[in-house]
Design a protein around this motif. Structure first.
Motif, PDB file in Angstrom:
ATOM      1  N   SER A   1      19.456  49.907  54.556  1.00 50.17           N
ATOM      2  CA  SER A   1      18.513  50.682  53.753  1.00 50.17           C
ATOM      3  C   SER A   1      17.247  49.874  53.558  1.00 50.17           C
ATOM      4  O   SER A   1      17.291  48.642  53.507  1.00 50.17           O
ATOM      5  N   CYS A   2      16.138  50.562  53.422  1.00 49.22           N
ATOM      6  CA  CYS A   2      14.851  49.925  53.169  1.00 49.22           C
ATOM      7  C   CYS A   2      14.158  50.750  52.091  1.00 49.22           C
ATOM      8  O   CYS A   2      13.725  51.877  52.358  1.00 49.22           O
ATOM      9  N   ALA A   3      14.064  50.200  50.894  1.00 44.41           N
ATOM     10  CA  ALA A   3      13.450  50.897  49.770  1.00 44.41           C
ATOM     11  C   ALA A   3      12.026  50.400  49.577  1.00 44.41           C
ATOM     12  O   ALA A   3      11.783  49.194  49.533  1.00 44.41           O
ATOM     13  N   ALA A   4      11.096  51.346  49.471  1.00 43.81           N
ATOM     14  CA  ALA A   4       9.676  51.006  49.370  1.00 43.81           C
ATOM     15  C   ALA A   4       9.130  51.284  47.980  1.00 43.81           C
ATOM     16  O   ALA A   4       9.578  52.205  47.298  1.00 43.81           O
ATOM     17  N   SER A   5       8.145  50.509  47.605  1.00 47.06           N
ATOM     18  CA  SER A   5       7.446  50.740  46.349  1.00 47.06           C
ATOM     19  C   SER A   5       6.002  50.291  46.498  1.00 47.06           C
ATOM     20  O   SER A   5       5.685  49.512  47.404  1.00 47.06           O
ATOM     21  N   GLY A   6       5.151  50.794  45.652  1.00 50.86           N
ATOM     22  CA  GLY A   6       3.801  50.279  45.593  1.00 50.86           C
ATOM     23  C   GLY A   6       2.750  51.056  46.364  1.00 50.86           C
ATOM     24  O   GLY A   6       1.592  50.734  46.302  1.00 50.86           O
ATOM     25  N   ARG A   7       3.133  52.043  47.153  1.00 49.19           N
ATOM     26  CA  ARG A   7       2.146  52.874  47.816  1.00 49.19           C
ATOM     27  C   ARG A   7       2.770  54.247  48.059  1.00 49.19           C
ATOM     28  O   ARG A   7       3.940  54.451  47.795  1.00 49.19           O
ATOM     29  N   THR A   8       1.967  55.161  48.555  1.00 50.29           N
ATOM     30  CA  THR A   8       2.450  56.511  48.784  1.00 50.29           C
ATOM     31  C   THR A   8       3.334  56.511  50.022  1.00 50.29           C
ATOM     32  O   THR A   8       2.874  56.767  51.140  1.00 50.29           O
ATOM     33  N   PHE A   9       4.585  56.232  49.810  1.00 51.91           N
ATOM     34  CA  PHE A   9       5.543  56.034  50.891  1.00 51.91           C
ATOM     35  C   PHE A   9       5.603  57.228  51.827  1.00 51.91           C
ATOM     36  O   PHE A   9       5.709  57.065  53.044  1.00 51.91           O
ATOM     37  N   SER A  10       5.521  58.421  51.289  1.00 51.69           N
ATOM     38  CA  SER A  10       5.721  59.617  52.093  1.00 51.69           C
ATOM     39  C   SER A  10       4.606  59.863  53.102  1.00 51.69           C
ATOM     40  O   SER A  10       4.720  60.759  53.926  1.00 51.69           O
ATOM     41  N   ARG A  11       3.538  59.095  53.086  1.00 48.75           N
ATOM     42  CA  ARG A  11       2.458  59.247  54.053  1.00 48.75           C
ATOM     43  C   ARG A  11       2.599  58.305  55.249  1.00 48.75           C
ATOM     44  O   ARG A  11       1.819  58.375  56.197  1.00 48.75           O
ATOM     45  N   TYR A  12       3.584  57.409  55.212  1.00 42.73           N
ATOM     46  CA  TYR A  12       3.640  56.342  56.209  1.00 42.73           C
ATOM     47  C   TYR A  12       4.895  56.397  57.067  1.00 42.73           C
ATOM     48  O   TYR A  12       5.997  56.653  56.572  1.00 42.73           O
ATOM     49  N   ALA A  13       4.713  56.121  58.354  1.00 45.03           N
ATOM     50  CA  ALA A  13       5.864  55.884  59.228  1.00 45.03           C
ATOM     51  C   ALA A  13       6.537  54.575  58.810  1.00 45.03           C
ATOM     52  O   ALA A  13       5.918  53.704  58.194  1.00 45.03           O
ATOM     53  N   VAL A  14       7.791  54.471  59.153  1.00 45.21           N
ATOM     54  CA  VAL A  14       8.539  53.237  58.889  1.00 45.21           C
ATOM     55  C   VAL A  14       9.301  52.867  60.152  1.00 45.21           C
ATOM     56  O   VAL A  14       9.860  53.736  60.834  1.00 45.21           O
ATOM     57  N   GLY A  15       9.293  51.601  60.455  1.00 43.91           N
ATOM     58  CA  GLY A  15      10.005  51.133  61.641  1.00 43.91           C
ATOM     59  C   GLY A  15      11.017  50.052  61.298  1.00 43.91           C
ATOM     60  O   GLY A  15      10.985  49.460  60.215  1.00 43.91           O
ATOM     61  N   TRP A  16      11.921  49.830  62.231  1.00 47.24           N
ATOM     62  CA  TRP A  16      12.860  48.708  62.161  1.00 47.24           C
ATOM     63  C   TRP A  16      12.636  47.816  63.377  1.00 47.24           C
ATOM     64  O   TRP A  16      12.475  48.312  64.502  1.00 47.24           O
ATOM     65  N   PHE A  17      12.638  46.525  63.127  1.00 46.12           N
ATOM     66  CA  PHE A  17      12.520  45.515  64.169  1.00 46.12           C
ATOM     67  C   PHE A  17      13.695  44.550  63.996  1.00 46.12           C
ATOM     68  O   PHE A  17      14.351  44.522  62.958  1.00 46.12           O
TER      69      PHE A  17
ATOM     70  N   ALA B   1      11.687  53.839  64.935  1.00 40.24           N
ATOM     71  CA  ALA B   1      10.728  54.225  63.906  1.00 40.24           C
ATOM     72  C   ALA B   1      10.856  55.709  63.597  1.00 40.24           C
ATOM     73  O   ALA B   1      11.355  56.483  64.436  1.00 40.24           O
ATOM     74  N   ILE B   2      10.368  56.074  62.427  1.00 43.27           N
ATOM     75  CA  ILE B   2      10.403  57.470  61.987  1.00 43.27           C
ATOM     76  C   ILE B   2       9.045  57.817  61.394  1.00 43.27           C
ATOM     77  O   ILE B   2       8.413  56.977  60.751  1.00 43.27           O
ATOM     78  N   ASP B   3       8.594  59.038  61.619  1.00 39.76           N
ATOM     79  CA  ASP B   3       7.278  59.414  61.117  1.00 39.76           C
ATOM     80  C   ASP B   3       7.325  59.705  59.626  1.00 39.76           C
ATOM     81  O   ASP B   3       8.376  59.684  58.991  1.00 39.76           O
TER      82      ASP B   3
ATOM     83  N   THR C   1      23.316  41.388  67.410  1.00 43.56           N
ATOM     84  CA  THR C   1      23.220  40.342  66.398  1.00 43.56           C
ATOM     85  C   THR C   1      21.780  39.858  66.266  1.00 43.56           C
ATOM     86  O   THR C   1      21.167  39.449  67.247  1.00 43.56           O
ATOM     87  N   ALA C   2      21.245  39.934  65.047  1.00 41.78           N
ATOM     88  CA  ALA C   2      19.850  39.563  64.807  1.00 41.78           C
ATOM     89  C   ALA C   2      19.548  39.692  63.318  1.00 41.78           C
ATOM     90  O   ALA C   2      20.350  40.244  62.564  1.00 41.78           O
ATOM     91  N   VAL C   3      18.373  39.206  62.939  1.00 42.75           N
ATOM     92  CA  VAL C   3      17.826  39.528  61.620  1.00 42.75           C
ATOM     93  C   VAL C   3      17.021  40.809  61.777  1.00 42.75           C
ATOM     94  O   VAL C   3      16.153  40.903  62.649  1.00 42.75           O
ATOM     95  N   TYR C   4      17.322  41.783  60.959  1.00 40.47           N
ATOM     96  CA  TYR C   4      16.670  43.089  61.025  1.00 40.47           C
ATOM     97  C   TYR C   4      15.640  43.214  59.899  1.00 40.47           C
ATOM     98  O   TYR C   4      15.921  42.854  58.750  1.00 40.47           O
ATOM     99  N   TYR C   5      14.468  43.760  60.264  1.00 39.37           N
ATOM    100  CA  TYR C   5      13.370  43.922  59.322  1.00 39.37           C
ATOM    101  C   TYR C   5      12.882  45.368  59.337  1.00 39.37           C
ATOM    102  O   TYR C   5      12.718  45.957  60.411  1.00 39.37           O
ATOM    103  N   CYS C   6      12.612  45.923  58.163  1.00 38.30           N
ATOM    104  CA  CYS C   6      11.888  47.181  58.143  1.00 38.30           C
ATOM    105  C   CYS C   6      10.395  46.865  58.006  1.00 38.30           C
ATOM    106  O   CYS C   6      10.014  45.768  57.564  1.00 38.30           O
ATOM    107  N   ALA C   7       9.572  47.810  58.411  1.00 34.60           N
ATOM    108  CA  ALA C   7       8.138  47.549  58.476  1.00 34.60           C
ATOM    109  C   ALA C   7       7.342  48.824  58.281  1.00 34.60           C
ATOM    110  O   ALA C   7       7.782  49.909  58.680  1.00 34.60           O
ATOM    111  N   VAL C   8       6.167  48.677  57.710  1.00 34.85           N
ATOM    112  CA  VAL C   8       5.261  49.793  57.465  1.00 34.85           C
ATOM    113  C   VAL C   8       3.894  49.443  58.016  1.00 34.85           C
ATOM    114  O   VAL C   8       3.395  48.334  57.785  1.00 34.85           O
ATOM    115  N   PRO C   9       3.249  50.342  58.748  1.00 35.87           N
ATOM    116  CA  PRO C   9       1.924  50.057  59.291  1.00 35.87           C
ATOM    117  C   PRO C   9       0.842  50.185  58.230  1.00 35.87           C
ATOM    118  O   PRO C   9       1.086  50.676  57.136  1.00 35.87           O
ATOM    119  N   GLY C  10      -0.364  49.766  58.594  1.00 35.98           N
ATOM    120  CA  GLY C  10      -1.456  49.817  57.638  1.00 35.98           C
ATOM    121  C   GLY C  10      -2.060  51.190  57.466  1.00 35.98           C
ATOM    122  O   GLY C  10      -2.671  51.475  56.431  1.00 35.98           O
TER     123      GLY C  10
END
Length: 127
Positions: free
Chosen positions: A21-37, A50-52, A91-100
């Motif tokens: 899970s990746c929980a976001a705060s601090g900006r209008t989350f619903s306007r941004y794509a989110v990816g996993w790396f 990624a998801i739009d 096997t890896a470290v997984y990161y969620c990410a949000v573009p600018g």
């Protein structure tokens, strides 16, 4: 400013499943794509999926297509990564990410600059 807090992950045997899970705060989350790396030891960080902004469009790398599923719940400002049929190569470290920029296409997440990263969480798949 945005913050991404990841949860889930851990140790699983090959063939098993995990949900991140990746929980976001601090900006209008619903306007941004989110990816996993992910980044395995000794390797560069690679794009996974990624998801739009709306959840209606997704994109997967060939290495996880058919095994991983990304989804989101904008009411909870959370993105999920369901991982099935896991392999030791996952096997890896997984990161969620949000573009600018808002309304980014998910298929571009692997090549555009990332503005915010989650803290990263280890996923280990034993053989």
């Amino acid at each position: 400013q945005a913050q991404l807090v990841e949860s889930g992950g851990g140790l699983v045997q090959a063939g098993g499943s995990l949900r991140r899970s990746c929980a976001a705060s601090g900006r209008t989350f619903s306007r941004y794509a989110v990816g996993w790396f992910r980044q395995a030891p000794g390797r560069e960080r690679e794009f996974v999926t990624a998801i739009d902004w709306s959840g209606s469009s997704t994109y997967y790398s060939d290495s996880v297509k058919g095994r991983f599923t990304i989804s989101r719940d904008n009411a909870k400002s959370t993105v999920y990564l369901q991982m099935k049929s896991l392999k030791p190569d996952d096997t890896a470290v997984y990161y969620c990410a949000v573009p600018g920029s808002p309304y980014t296409l998910p298929q571009t997440m692997g090549v555009i600059p990332v503005a915010y990263w989650g803290q990263g969480t280890q996923v280990t798949v034993s053989s």
